[in-house]
Structure formats: C-alpha cells, structure tokens
Design a protein around this motif. Sequence first.
Motif: not given
Length: 219
Positions: A200-219
């Motif tokens: 629901g949030h294209p473009p897909y390459d940008e959405r993937l980066k959003t998830f990856e950036a969030a994962a990078a904040q994991a403790k």
Amino acid sequence: MILSPSMLSSDFANMQAELEALEAAGLKWVHLDVMDGNFVPNITFGPPIIKAMRKRSNLFFDCHLMIEDPGRYIQDFADAGADLICVHAEACTHLERVCAQIADAGCKPAVSLNPHTPVESIKYLLPQLHMVLLMSVNPGFGGQKFIPFTMDKLRDLKAMIRDAGCDTLIQIDGGVTPENTAELVSAGADVLVSGSAFFGHPPYDERLKTFEAAAAQAK
C-alpha cells in the motif's frame, strides 16, 4: 532482517508485474498465502498459480499453507516451485511426518503457530525446521492489527531456539509495519511478512528502505 512481502495484498490482476517490481526493488523473498476456505475463512490460490508465478520470478518463494491436512499436497507445492513450505501445527495430526515430507520434497520445512498455540508445542522439532512462523493475527485476512502478546511468544521462542543450539529462523506475520519493526527485530525476529503495510506504500524500493531503516534501529 529479511522482508517477505505478502502477495495477498498485491494486485492479483498484474501478478507478473508485481513480481518483477519486487525483484527490481531489491526484495529477495515473497510470501505466498495459500488458503482453502476450511482451515481459514478465505480462499486464495494453489499450486497452478504458484507454478505460473515461478516461471516469471527468481524470488525465494516462502509458501504459507493455511490449509487442512497439508501433507496431501506437499509434493504438488514442491513441484510448483516452492522454496520453503510452511504448514500449521494445528492442521497436522502428524506434524513431524509432514516436516519430513517437505524436506524429502527438496524444500525447506517450516511450521506456523496460531496466536493461541504455545511455542513449546514445536520444541522437539526445532532441529529439523528451517523456520518457525508466529502468527501475530488470526489467519485468514490481511490488514489486521498486531496482537501484542506475540512479543512475549517471540522472546520465548528465541530463547528456546538458543537453548536448543539451533539456527532456526523466526518469522512474524500479521500487522507488521515499520513502526513495530525495530521492536520485533530486537526481540528476535529474522523474517518479517508485510502485506498492506508494504504494497500500500509504493514505490517498493523506497518502502523496503523504510523497513530496513527501522530494523537498523533494533537494540
């Protein structure tokens, strides 16, 4: 963190284009929700559709069978091109036998647990499982809200895998968004399934980066 977008939320009228867009965006996995209208109150697709998709995609096919007595169809899904086959513990009378079937068919075996099913139920199967899928919603439909107690199950499962000395992956499916990704990865999630929060949030390459950036904040 591996992101496995659920095709359940994709444009079914343009599945080839969707698969091509996922690959172009840098995705490696795709989640295929198979529903039979019995185990869950919905019907999606089966081996013929997956076989057609396989001809058009090199993505890792993460096939989640939400069907009764899945042991009857393991070879069919393997022949269709599944890379990993995940069956529900609640749908199998002889779960170990079905997991062995999956491995014998040349696919990676995985088991899914509904929200109410304790992780201890698959403790002795861990050495032969490539992955355990924790449902964080009641299966059958996309767009549901994440069930909070899944976090406790996730931590318990991660500890159980560690104690067993296994390298079994943990997948979370249901209500996964960039907003809860860091917490899920911190608690031990390896693979995240996202449907509407991804497609629901294209473009897909940008959405993937959003998830990856969030994962990078994991403790």
